[in-house]
Design an enzyme around this catalytic site. Structure first.
Site, mmCIF file in Angstrom:
data_model
loop_
_atom_site.group_PDB
_atom_site.id
_atom_site.type_symbol
_atom_site.label_atom_id
_atom_site.label_comp_id
_atom_site.label_asym_id
_atom_site.label_seq_id
_atom_site.Cartn_x
_atom_site.Cartn_y
_atom_site.Cartn_z
ATOM 1 N N PRO A 1 0.817 -1.215 0.000
ATOM 2 C CA PRO A 1 0.000 0.000 0.000
ATOM 3 C C PRO A 1 0.849 1.262 0.000
ATOM 4 O O PRO A 1 1.730 1.434 0.834
ATOM 5 C CB PRO A 1 -0.821 -0.105 1.287
ATOM 6 C CG PRO A 1 -0.263 -1.225 2.063
ATOM 7 C CD PRO A 1 0.690 -1.985 1.215
ATOM 8 N N GLU A 2 0.602 2.126 -0.957
ATOM 9 C CA GLU A 2 1.246 3.435 -1.019
ATOM 10 C C GLU A 2 0.204 4.466 -0.583
ATOM 11 O O GLU A 2 -0.930 4.113 -0.289
ATOM 12 C CB GLU A 2 1.720 3.716 -2.456
ATOM 13 C CG GLU A 2 2.793 2.768 -2.953
ATOM 14 C CD GLU A 2 4.192 3.126 -2.426
ATOM 15 O OE1 GLU A 2 4.412 4.278 -2.027
ATOM 16 O OE2 GLU A 2 5.053 2.237 -2.403
ATOM 17 N N ARG B 1 2.757 -9.665 6.755
ATOM 18 C CA ARG B 1 4.145 -9.472 7.169
ATOM 19 C C ARG B 1 4.325 -8.703 8.465
ATOM 20 O O ARG B 1 5.461 -8.504 8.918
ATOM 21 C CB ARG B 1 4.921 -8.777 6.046
ATOM 22 C CG ARG B 1 5.315 -9.774 4.967
ATOM 23 C CD ARG B 1 5.939 -9.087 3.781
ATOM 24 N NE ARG B 1 5.134 -9.324 2.584
ATOM 25 C CZ ARG B 1 5.452 -8.895 1.369
ATOM 26 N NH1 ARG B 1 6.525 -8.175 1.178
ATOM 27 N NH2 ARG B 1 4.685 -9.158 0.344
ATOM 28 N N HIS C 1 -4.518 -14.591 7.967
ATOM 29 C CA HIS C 1 -3.727 -13.492 8.546
ATOM 30 C C HIS C 1 -4.575 -12.421 9.232
ATOM 31 O O HIS C 1 -4.127 -11.283 9.378
ATOM 32 C CB HIS C 1 -2.836 -12.831 7.496
ATOM 33 C CG HIS C 1 -1.968 -13.791 6.749
ATOM 34 N ND1 HIS C 1 -1.060 -14.608 7.383
ATOM 35 C CD2 HIS C 1 -1.875 -14.080 5.437
ATOM 36 C CE1 HIS C 1 -0.454 -15.353 6.470
ATOM 37 N NE2 HIS C 1 -0.937 -15.056 5.294
#
Length: 299
Positions: A2-3, A118, A96
């Site tokens: 994600p930016e 992550r 997750h």
DNA sequence: CCTCGCTCCTGGTCGC
DNA sequence: TGCGACCAGGAGCGAG
């Protein structure tokens, strides 16, 4: 990954679905996703449960939902692989899933789910304080040191220019320095440099006002373009607030294009190939013709 | 104070 | 096929 444009898409989704909702339950499935929440999961749950959520805000890649009481905010950072999903409770938990916040709005029960493979991202509660340059704006204390991002209406190129002139660093390092300006990651740094025809190893103190303006305008442009297309992503890990993937990779002119022709040179009938170099332990992509290495480069 | 390198983390990919 | 090495990277932190 994600930016900034994706984070803005998530903010809009959160604003629509979670703002003004009541938190009815909080479940922390992985303590590691409570970033910076030193008091631990019990405290997080106790202080968030029962609260009414207010408006959603963003600076750079930090997103926060103000709480109606106590000058507190629920801060969200997506990190490398974080996702926010708004789901009906009967939809099975995704892989997750780290934190579940059950909310009630207009008698409809939904879940704000924080999913993160992550674990570079996370949630925490923080105190809201006045922004130093604009005290009417409140900002989480842990986010106050972050500079304004190029999409912020109060972003000031002149301030950035003066900061860069005082620095002894390289241009790309400064673009990635969140205290100078926020929200520019590795991808958009390369894209902004390419559009501004500047090399990443350019010493910051030699930059002209015009060049600084060029590179930050380029960053703003490429991020607005991404936003208009619903977010940049070529990583299937990224999912927006409603669980839909965003794609935008075709608009990237240099990032990830090693060995492919430079699109600008191509228009001039030249075939220059995009180069990849290791810089700051990250990949950097650039066109050797459009972005020549400066005479006094700083690596 | 400033600059910069290390570190956290997981899953996909590649070479042998 | 299995296994280890390597890669992706935001941003806090501490060394110098």
């Amino acid at each position: 990954m994600p930016e900034l444009p994706e984070v803005e898409v998530v903010r809009r989704g959160v604003q629509q679905w979670a703002s003004h909702a009541r938190v009815t339950d909080v479940e922390v499935l992985d303590d590691r996703s409570l970033r910076r929440h030193a008091q631990g999961p019990e405290d997080f749950i106790a202080r968030l449960a029962g609260q009414r959520l207010g408006e959603s805000y963003r600076r750079g890649k930090y997103l926060w939902i103000a709480l109606d009481e106590g000058y507190l905010a629920l801060v969200i950072h997506l990190g490398m692989s974080g996702q926010v999903l708004i789901s009906d409770p009967d939809i099975a938990d995704p892989k997750h899933l780290k934190i579940r916040i059950t909310i009630s709005k207009n008698d409809r029960i939904q879940e704000l789910r924080f999913v993160d493979q992550r674990i570079f991202g996370g949630l925490y509660l923080d105190t809201l304080i006045p922004a130093e340059d604009h005290p009417e704006q409140l900002i989480p204390a842990t986010v106050a040191h972050i500079g304004r991002d190029p999409l912020d209406s109060l972003f000031d190129t002149e301030t950035v220019f003066r900061t860069l002139r005082k620095k002894k660093s390289s241009l790309k390092r400064a673009l990635l320095d969140q205290s100078v300006s926020s929200g520019i990651g590795n991808i958009y740094a390369d894209e902004a440099l390419f559009r501004a025809r500047l090399h990443y190893a350019r010493p910051t103190e030699t930059l002209t006002r015009k060049e600084v303006s060029r590179v930050y305008s380029a960053a703003e442009q490429v991020m607005r373009l991404a936003l208009a297309q619903g977010g940049t992503s070529f990583d299937a890990l990224y999912v927006n607030v409603n669980g839909e993937s965003g794609y935008f990779d075709r608009s990237l002119n240099v990032y990830g294009r090693e060995g492919k022709p430079c699109v600008v040179c191509q228009e001039d009938g030249l075939e220059t190939l995009i180069v990849r170099r290791k810089f700051m332990n990250r990949s950097s992509y650039y066109c050797p013709k459009c972005q020549p290495i400066p005479r006094r480069a700083r690596w």
